[in-house]
Design a protein around this motif. Sequence first.
Motif, PDB file in Angstrom:
ATOM      1  N   ARG A  14       1.024  -1.218  -0.781  1.00 31.89           N
ATOM      2  CA  ARG A  14      -0.516   0.257   0.223  1.00 31.89           C
ATOM      3  C   ARG A  14       0.996   0.991   0.176  1.00 31.89           C
ATOM      4  O   ARG A  14       0.366   2.004  -0.559  1.00 31.89           O
ATOM      5  CB  ARG A  14      -0.869  -0.086   1.239  1.00 31.89           C
ATOM      6  N   ALA A  15       1.810   1.235   0.706  1.00 29.48           N
ATOM      7  CA  ALA A  15       2.491   2.303   1.078  1.00 29.48           C
ATOM      8  C   ALA A  15       3.224   2.369  -0.555  1.00 29.48           C
ATOM      9  O   ALA A  15       3.540   4.015  -1.482  1.00 29.48           O
ATOM     10  CB  ALA A  15       3.877   2.278   2.272  1.00 29.48           C
ATOM     11  N   LEU A  16       4.310   1.381  -0.625  1.00 28.02           N
ATOM     12  CA  LEU A  16       4.761   1.296  -2.087  1.00 28.02           C
ATOM     13  C   LEU A  16       3.621   2.383  -3.175  1.00 28.02           C
ATOM     14  O   LEU A  16       4.058   3.256  -4.004  1.00 28.02           O
ATOM     15  CB  LEU A  16       5.354   0.321  -2.526  1.00 28.02           C
ATOM     16  N   LEU A  17       2.792   1.785  -3.380  1.00 31.16           N
ATOM     17  CA  LEU A  17       1.497   2.110  -4.760  1.00 31.16           C
ATOM     18  C   LEU A  17       1.487   3.572  -4.318  1.00 31.16           C
ATOM     19  O   LEU A  17       1.017   4.215  -5.158  1.00 31.16           O
ATOM     20  CB  LEU A  17       0.249   1.321  -4.560  1.00 31.16           C
ATOM     21  N   VAL A  18       1.602   3.911  -3.112  1.00 29.98           N
ATOM     22  CA  VAL A  18       0.247   5.292  -2.504  1.00 29.98           C
ATOM     23  C   VAL A  18       2.226   6.145  -3.109  1.00 29.98           C
ATOM     24  O   VAL A  18       1.377   7.163  -3.838  1.00 29.98           O
ATOM     25  CB  VAL A  18       0.315   5.549  -1.120  1.00 29.98           C
ATOM     26  N   ARG A  19       3.756   5.927  -2.671  1.00 33.12           N
ATOM     27  CA  ARG A  19       3.801   6.680  -3.035  1.00 33.12           C
ATOM     28  C   ARG A  19       4.748   6.482  -4.809  1.00 33.12           C
ATOM     29  O   ARG A  19       4.520   8.332  -5.246  1.00 33.12           O
ATOM     30  CB  ARG A  19       5.858   6.267  -2.638  1.00 33.12           C
ATOM     31  N   ALA A  20       4.194   5.721  -5.470  1.00 30.78           N
ATOM     32  CA  ALA A  20       3.609   5.454  -6.925  1.00 30.78           C
ATOM     33  C   ALA A  20       3.049   6.908  -7.412  1.00 30.78           C
ATOM     34  O   ALA A  20       3.826   7.265  -8.435  1.00 30.78           O
ATOM     35  CB  ALA A  20       3.980   4.098  -7.647  1.00 30.78           C
ATOM     36  N   ALA A  21       1.853   6.445  -7.206  1.00 32.63           N
ATOM     37  CA  ALA A  21       0.672   7.230  -7.807  1.00 32.63           C
ATOM     38  C   ALA A  21       0.634   8.499  -7.181  1.00 32.63           C
ATOM     39  O   ALA A  21       0.760   9.716  -8.400  1.00 32.63           O
ATOM     40  CB  ALA A  21      -0.314   6.619  -6.927  1.00 32.63           C
ATOM     41  N   VAL A  31       3.660 -12.097 -14.452  1.00 31.65           N
ATOM     42  CA  VAL A  31       3.677 -11.225 -14.003  1.00 31.65           C
ATOM     43  C   VAL A  31       2.435  -9.736 -13.998  1.00 31.65           C
ATOM     44  O   VAL A  31       1.637 -10.429 -14.838  1.00 31.65           O
ATOM     45  CB  VAL A  31       4.683 -10.190 -15.673  1.00 31.65           C
ATOM     46  N   PHE A  32       2.126  -8.899 -13.694  1.00 33.56           N
ATOM     47  CA  PHE A  32       0.960  -7.934 -13.072  1.00 33.56           C
ATOM     48  C   PHE A  32       1.329  -6.581 -13.343  1.00 33.56           C
ATOM     49  O   PHE A  32       3.051  -6.054 -13.106  1.00 33.56           O
ATOM     50  CB  PHE A  32       0.745  -8.235 -11.690  1.00 33.56           C
ATOM     51  N   GLU A  33       0.239  -5.779 -13.559  1.00 32.02           N
ATOM     52  CA  GLU A  33       0.823  -4.339 -14.024  1.00 32.02           C
ATOM     53  C   GLU A  33      -0.113  -3.452 -13.395  1.00 32.02           C
ATOM     54  O   GLU A  33      -1.888  -4.515 -13.557  1.00 32.02           O
ATOM     55  CB  GLU A  33       0.623  -4.417 -15.178  1.00 32.02           C
ATOM     56  N   VAL A  34      -0.669  -2.223 -13.026  1.00 33.52           N
ATOM     57  CA  VAL A  34      -1.879  -1.830 -12.791  1.00 33.52           C
ATOM     58  C   VAL A  34      -1.212  -0.069 -13.275  1.00 33.52           C
ATOM     59  O   VAL A  34       0.266   0.467 -12.834  1.00 33.52           O
ATOM     60  CB  VAL A  34      -1.659  -1.511 -11.583  1.00 33.52           C
ATOM     61  N   PRO A  35      -1.885   0.850 -13.621  1.00 29.74           N
ATOM     62  CA  PRO A  35      -1.439   1.969 -14.664  1.00 29.74           C
ATOM     63  C   PRO A  35      -2.010   2.797 -12.239  1.00 29.74           C
ATOM     64  O   PRO A  35      -2.597   2.693 -11.877  1.00 29.74           O
ATOM     65  CB  PRO A  35      -3.406   2.340 -14.855  1.00 29.74           C
ATOM     66  N   ALA A  36      -0.617   3.532 -12.781  1.00 34.03           N
ATOM     67  CA  ALA A  36      -0.579   4.624 -11.485  1.00 34.03           C
ATOM     68  C   ALA A  36      -1.814   5.114 -11.413  1.00 34.03           C
ATOM     69  O   ALA A  36      -2.143   6.038 -10.233  1.00 34.03           O
ATOM     70  CB  ALA A  36       0.192   5.200 -11.214  1.00 34.03           C
ATOM     71  N   PRO A  63       5.060  12.464 -11.062  1.00 40.39           N
ATOM     72  CA  PRO A  63       4.280  12.664 -11.315  1.00 40.39           C
ATOM     73  C   PRO A  63       5.185  11.605 -13.285  1.00 40.39           C
ATOM     74  O   PRO A  63       4.487  11.632 -14.265  1.00 40.39           O
ATOM     75  CB  PRO A  63       4.616  14.139 -12.396  1.00 40.39           C
ATOM     76  N   GLY A  64       5.517  10.857 -12.906  1.00 35.57           N
ATOM     77  CA  GLY A  64       6.726   9.983 -13.976  1.00 35.57           C
ATOM     78  C   GLY A  64       6.030   8.831 -14.911  1.00 35.57           C
ATOM     79  O   GLY A  64       6.732   8.496 -14.670  1.00 35.57           O
ATOM     80  N   VAL A  65       6.023   8.092 -12.457  1.00 37.31           N
ATOM     81  CA  VAL A  65       4.840   6.984 -13.282  1.00 37.31           C
ATOM     82  C   VAL A  65       3.705   6.895 -13.711  1.00 37.31           C
ATOM     83  O   VAL A  65       2.958   7.452 -13.259  1.00 37.31           O
ATOM     84  CB  VAL A  65       5.036   6.544 -11.256  1.00 37.31           C
TER      85      VAL A  65
END
Length: 182
Positions: free
Chosen positions: A120-127, A171-176, A130-132
Amino acid sequence: MTREPISASKHVRFVELGAKALRALADGDLAGGSAAAGVALDEHFVSERARSIFRYRADQLDSDPSAAPWTARAAVSEPDGVVVGDAGFHGPPDEAGMVEVGFTVVPRYRRQGYARAMLRALLVRAAAEPGVRTVRARVRADNTASLATIAGFGFTRVGEQGNEHDGLVIVFEVPADAIRTE
């Protein structure tokens, strides 16, 4: 040992594992790694697997110091201050804006909600960056715990890879801009 139920209320903060800490850990020096990081690390941080990963990350920082904000972190449980694992990205966003997450929970803290808190913390950071544009997670097909951890965060299976060392990896992905952290 009594385990707490998995809860969305677990919180972690990250402590950077800089080049000095990573080198010490790669060399099996737990005391030196803990001193350089400023937190008491667990034996997990000097396991054979961890030493190999930390050696790779230290080399990565030697060749590109600007990657430091993206790489290895100790995950510290809040509010008790116990190091429960390590997490980070495999590096800064690539030219397509993709970052890949990685996390490991110290064995005695598994199944208590810390992996979800780290992710959760990593995803919040990634979102927030702006470059992600995309966050990737690669999970071994037989790692049911990690597969369960990423469920509910909006990841979509986009492929698979395989090799002699890891076996089948999904392999999984989610758009930021579609990241869900609850």
